[in-house]
Design an enzyme around this catalytic site. Structure first.
Site, PDB file in Angstrom:
ATOM      1  N   GLU A  57      67.934  41.340  63.560  1.00  0.00           N
ATOM      2  CA  GLU A  57      69.055  40.579  64.112  1.00  0.00           C
ATOM      3  C   GLU A  57      69.962  40.170  62.959  1.00  0.00           C
ATOM      4  O   GLU A  57      69.541  39.445  62.055  1.00  0.00           O
ATOM      5  CB  GLU A  57      68.541  39.329  64.840  1.00  0.00           C
ATOM      6  CG  GLU A  57      69.636  38.384  65.301  1.00  0.00           C
ATOM      7  CD  GLU A  57      69.074  37.066  65.811  1.00  0.00           C
ATOM      8  OE1 GLU A  57      69.780  36.040  65.714  1.00  0.00           O
ATOM      9  OE2 GLU A  57      67.923  37.059  66.304  1.00  0.00           O
ATOM     10  N   ARG A  61      76.997  34.616  60.990  1.00  0.00           N
ATOM     11  CA  ARG A  61      77.173  33.406  60.192  1.00  0.00           C
ATOM     12  C   ARG A  61      78.003  33.667  58.946  1.00  0.00           C
ATOM     13  O   ARG A  61      78.307  32.743  58.198  1.00  0.00           O
ATOM     14  CB  ARG A  61      75.814  32.822  59.794  1.00  0.00           C
ATOM     15  CG  ARG A  61      74.985  32.371  60.983  1.00  0.00           C
ATOM     16  CD  ARG A  61      73.729  31.649  60.537  1.00  0.00           C
ATOM     17  NE  ARG A  61      72.889  31.289  61.675  1.00  0.00           N
ATOM     18  CZ  ARG A  61      71.792  30.547  61.583  1.00  0.00           C
ATOM     19  NH1 ARG A  61      71.421  30.081  60.406  1.00  0.00           N
ATOM     20  NH2 ARG A  61      71.078  30.270  62.660  1.00  0.00           N
ATOM     21  N   LYS A 144      65.790  32.964  74.037  1.00  0.00           N
ATOM     22  CA  LYS A 144      65.453  32.514  72.695  1.00  0.00           C
ATOM     23  C   LYS A 144      65.132  31.025  72.772  1.00  0.00           C
ATOM     24  O   LYS A 144      65.896  30.255  73.357  1.00  0.00           O
ATOM     25  CB  LYS A 144      66.632  32.747  71.758  1.00  0.00           C
ATOM     26  CG  LYS A 144      66.454  32.199  70.354  1.00  0.00           C
ATOM     27  CD  LYS A 144      67.676  32.504  69.503  1.00  0.00           C
ATOM     28  CE  LYS A 144      67.502  31.973  68.089  1.00  0.00           C
ATOM     29  NZ  LYS A 144      68.650  32.343  67.224  1.00  0.00           N
TER      30      LYS A 144
END
Length: 225
Positions: A57, A61, A144
């Protein structure tokens, strides 16, 4: 693009395409990567696969996220997803770069609906019964759980899994080699997300052998759970 009203979503839970869930379940570990330099993407991907993982993943960011996803997606051995996705626009950027699944830190009806509209699997963050119910209402069966340790860790997932028996969790946040097997021992956990094998210091220094070693150790621990 307009979002879909919850009442227009599929009525019951539906799993992501088999390729996504099966690949995550096979490795049981999802490295969560923050890359400052997209040039590190290819050697990182090679280090992860050498350690025995096929999934990764890449988080939104940093400004390098899209290029990193594109570079890692060129490796046919890797199953690349985009994380920390907050907007429909980021979904489009990620998919165009080759991302095969989307991970969000929280539950956004707009983002989930857009993923469904463009046909990309999505794993939204869910920390409460209300958010899990929202995921079910949106036709999802995997969420998640973030930040896992801060929200109560293994005991909290056990408590949530009791009423939501069809939901699978990907706990992320505070997961490490010391508690990895505790999480993976839960029947409701599909896989865990982690950063310890892709820590920023390792990536910045290009310590790919260390990444491979940590990855291999994590894979070995996961197989024992």
């Amino acid at each position: 693009m307009t979002s879909v009203h919850p009442s227009e979503q599929p009525a019951g839970p539906s799993a992501p395409p088999p390729g996504v869930s099966e690949t995550l379940a096979a490795g049981r570990i999802l490295p969560v990567v923050v890359l400052e330099d997209a040039r590190a993407a290819a050697p990182l991907g090679a280090a992860l696969t050498a350690g025995g993982l096929r999934t990764v993943e890449v988080t939104f960011r940093t400004d390098a996220a899209v290029d990193a996803i594109r570079a890692m997606s060129e490796d046919p051995r890797l199953f690349v997803g985009a994380g920390t996705v907050l907007t429909p626009g980021q979904v489009d950027e990620a998919v165009a770069a080759g991302a095969r699944f989307i991970v969000c830190p929280g539950f956004s009806p707009r983002v989930v609906a857009h993923c469904q509209q463009v046909g990309v699997p999505v794993f939204p963050g869910a920390a409460t019964p209300t958010e899990i119910q929202m995921a079910i209402d949106a036709g999802l069966d995997t969420v998640k759980f973030f930040p896992a340790e801060q929200l109560g860790g293994v005991p909290m997932i056990k408590a949530l899994a009791a009423p939501f028996r069809a939901i699978r969790f990907i706990p992320t946040g505070g997961v490490h080699t010391g508690n990895l097997r505790d999480y993976l021992g839960l029947p409701s956990v599909l896989a865990v997300g982690g950063t310890w094998m892709v820590a920023p210091g390792l990536l910045a220094e290009g310590r790919w052998d260390d990444v491979t070693e940590l990855t291999a150790a994590a894979v070995a621990a996961a197989r024992k759970s």
